[in-house]
Design a protein around this motif. Sequence first.
Motif, PDB file in Angstrom:
ATOM      1  N   LEU A 105       0.843  -1.194   0.000  1.00 24.31           N
ATOM      2  CA  LEU A 105       0.000   0.000   0.000  1.00 24.31           C
ATOM      3  C   LEU A 105       0.876   1.241   0.000  1.00 24.31           C
ATOM      4  O   LEU A 105       1.924   1.282   0.647  1.00 24.31           O
ATOM      5  N   THR A 106       0.444   2.261  -0.733  1.00 22.80           N
ATOM      6  CA  THR A 106       1.172   3.523  -0.716  1.00 22.80           C
ATOM      7  C   THR A 106       0.857   4.255   0.589  1.00 22.80           C
ATOM      8  O   THR A 106      -0.109   3.926   1.302  1.00 22.80           O
ATOM      9  N   ALA A 107       1.650   5.266   0.901  1.00 14.75           N
ATOM     10  CA  ALA A 107       1.424   6.049   2.111  1.00 14.75           C
ATOM     11  C   ALA A 107       0.044   6.706   2.090  1.00 14.75           C
ATOM     12  O   ALA A 107      -0.664   6.746   3.106  1.00 14.75           O
ATOM     13  N   ARG A 108      -0.369   7.195   0.930  1.00 13.07           N
ATOM     14  CA  ARG A 108      -1.676   7.838   0.830  1.00 13.07           C
ATOM     15  C   ARG A 108      -2.799   6.821   0.978  1.00 13.07           C
ATOM     16  O   ARG A 108      -3.830   7.097   1.603  1.00 13.07           O
ATOM     17  N   GLU A 109      -2.628   5.624   0.417  1.00 14.73           N
ATOM     18  CA  GLU A 109      -3.643   4.575   0.582  1.00 14.73           C
ATOM     19  C   GLU A 109      -3.800   4.208   2.051  1.00 14.73           C
ATOM     20  O   GLU A 109      -4.914   3.975   2.529  1.00 14.73           O
ATOM     21  N   GLU A 110      -2.686   4.155   2.782  1.00 14.51           N
ATOM     22  CA  GLU A 110      -2.747   3.881   4.221  1.00 14.51           C
ATOM     23  C   GLU A 110      -3.541   4.977   4.930  1.00 14.51           C
ATOM     24  O   GLU A 110      -4.345   4.698   5.829  1.00 14.51           O
ATOM     25  N   GLN A 111      -3.343   6.234   4.510  1.00 14.08           N
ATOM     26  CA  GLN A 111      -4.076   7.350   5.108  1.00 14.08           C
ATOM     27  C   GLN A 111      -5.571   7.256   4.825  1.00 14.08           C
ATOM     28  O   GLN A 111      -6.399   7.520   5.700  1.00 14.08           O
ATOM     29  N   VAL A 112      -5.910   6.880   3.591  1.00 14.23           N
ATOM     30  CA  VAL A 112      -7.313   6.783   3.201  1.00 14.23           C
ATOM     31  C   VAL A 112      -7.998   5.602   3.894  1.00 14.23           C
ATOM     32  O   VAL A 112      -9.179   5.672   4.264  1.00 14.23           O
ATOM     33  N   LEU A 113      -7.257   4.526   4.105  1.00  9.28           N
ATOM     34  CA  LEU A 113      -7.829   3.308   4.690  1.00  9.28           C
ATOM     35  C   LEU A 113      -8.408   3.555   6.079  1.00  9.28           C
ATOM     36  O   LEU A 113      -9.467   3.001   6.426  1.00  9.28           O
ATOM     37  N   GLY A 169      -7.935   1.406  -5.528  1.00  9.39           N
ATOM     38  CA  GLY A 169      -6.626   0.761  -5.422  1.00  9.39           C
ATOM     39  C   GLY A 169      -6.543  -0.154  -4.222  1.00  9.39           C
ATOM     40  O   GLY A 169      -5.988  -1.268  -4.304  1.00  9.39           O
ATOM     41  N   LEU A 170      -7.107   0.277  -3.096  1.00 11.39           N
ATOM     42  CA  LEU A 170      -7.129  -0.561  -1.895  1.00 11.39           C
ATOM     43  C   LEU A 170      -7.916  -1.849  -2.128  1.00 11.39           C
ATOM     44  O   LEU A 170      -7.487  -2.939  -1.747  1.00 11.39           O
ATOM     45  N   MET A 171      -9.074  -1.720  -2.757  1.00  8.64           N
ATOM     46  CA  MET A 171      -9.894  -2.899  -3.032  1.00  8.64           C
ATOM     47  C   MET A 171      -9.164  -3.879  -3.939  1.00  8.64           C
ATOM     48  O   MET A 171      -9.192  -5.096  -3.725  1.00  8.64           O
ATOM     49  N   ARG A 172      -8.495  -3.348  -4.957  1.00 12.00           N
ATOM     50  CA  ARG A 172      -7.765  -4.217  -5.879  1.00 12.00           C
ATOM     51  C   ARG A 172      -6.621  -4.930  -5.165  1.00 12.00           C
ATOM     52  O   ARG A 172      -6.457  -6.147  -5.299  1.00 12.00           O
ATOM     53  N   LYS A 173      -5.832  -4.194  -4.394  1.00  7.01           N
ATOM     54  CA  LYS A 173      -4.668  -4.786  -3.737  1.00  7.01           C
ATOM     55  C   LYS A 173      -5.041  -5.780  -2.644  1.00  7.01           C
ATOM     56  O   LYS A 173      -4.299  -6.741  -2.381  1.00  7.01           O
ATOM     57  N   LEU A 174      -6.213  -5.569  -2.007  1.00  2.00           N
ATOM     58  CA  LEU A 174      -6.623  -6.432  -0.901  1.00  2.00           C
ATOM     59  C   LEU A 174      -7.677  -7.458  -1.309  1.00  2.00           C
ATOM     60  O   LEU A 174      -8.082  -8.277  -0.491  1.00  2.00           O
ATOM     61  N   GLY A 175      -8.113  -7.394  -2.564  1.00  2.00           N
ATOM     62  CA  GLY A 175      -9.130  -8.331  -3.015  1.00  2.00           C
ATOM     63  C   GLY A 175     -10.461  -8.129  -2.310  1.00  2.00           C
ATOM     64  O   GLY A 175     -11.223  -9.077  -2.117  1.00  2.00           O
ATOM     65  N   ALA A 176     -10.736  -6.894  -1.904  1.00  2.00           N
ATOM     66  CA  ALA A 176     -11.971  -6.579  -1.180  1.00  2.00           C
ATOM     67  C   ALA A 176     -13.086  -6.245  -2.154  1.00  2.00           C
ATOM     68  O   ALA A 176     -12.862  -5.597  -3.172  1.00  2.00           O
ATOM     69  N   ARG A 177     -14.304  -6.670  -1.832  1.00  2.00           N
ATOM     70  CA  ARG A 177     -15.454  -6.408  -2.701  1.00  2.00           C
ATOM     71  C   ARG A 177     -16.219  -5.154  -2.306  1.00  2.00           C
ATOM     72  O   ARG A 177     -17.009  -4.634  -3.095  1.00  2.00           O
TER      73      ARG A 177
END
Length: 215
Positions: free
Chosen positions: A155-163, A192-200
């Motif tokens: 995960l990118t730093a920004r994705e971690e912030q958004v999560l 991007g988070l959904m794709r990387k984590l396989g989340a629906r």
Amino acid sequence: MTIRVLIADDQDIVRTGLTMLLNAQPGIEVVGAATDGRHAVRLARQLRPDVCLFDIRMPLMDGIEATRRLAGPDVADPLPIVVITTFDLDEYVHGALKAGARGFLLKDAGPELLSQAIRSAAEGDALIAPSVTVRLLAAFADSQKEPPTQPVEPLTAREEQVLIPVAHGRTNSEISAELHISPSTVKTHVAGLMRKLGARNRVELAMWAHETGRA
């Protein structure tokens, strides 16, 4: 831009009440009302509303099956659907999300949360009633025995912030204001988070964030 909404509920008083409530909200217009699940599917395909608001318990076809036919994984052009029900049962929540619903609310949610769910669904976002989300996360934590899923890419730093705000039930608009980035940028990071984590859906993102100690 006006959000066009289709309502489906077998009770006249509920359809009338929801129509009046939503039509009173700026930028939202009810364009159709169905009395059962089959009617809802037919009207949705005919009207192509921006968002559908479906009850779960309906005659001829329930709201979950209607959702699956309009927004399921095999649907080429899925419609955004919010499920609203009197019955706060886990089987309904899981069934609705698995069928492709973008939101799950109880009928006592109130006009503010209801309109927020409609707007979120229209924006490609999702909103689950906070009480339902909390219970889903608690049930998941109790049942989870396997180690957390590892992302296919870091995960990118920004994705971690958004999560983190996603895990706390924030909408894209709220995250945008909180992190001082555009809603479209938030949407890109959530995708991007959904794709990387396989989340629906966002609930699964929240589950992963709680499971890994990020939220």
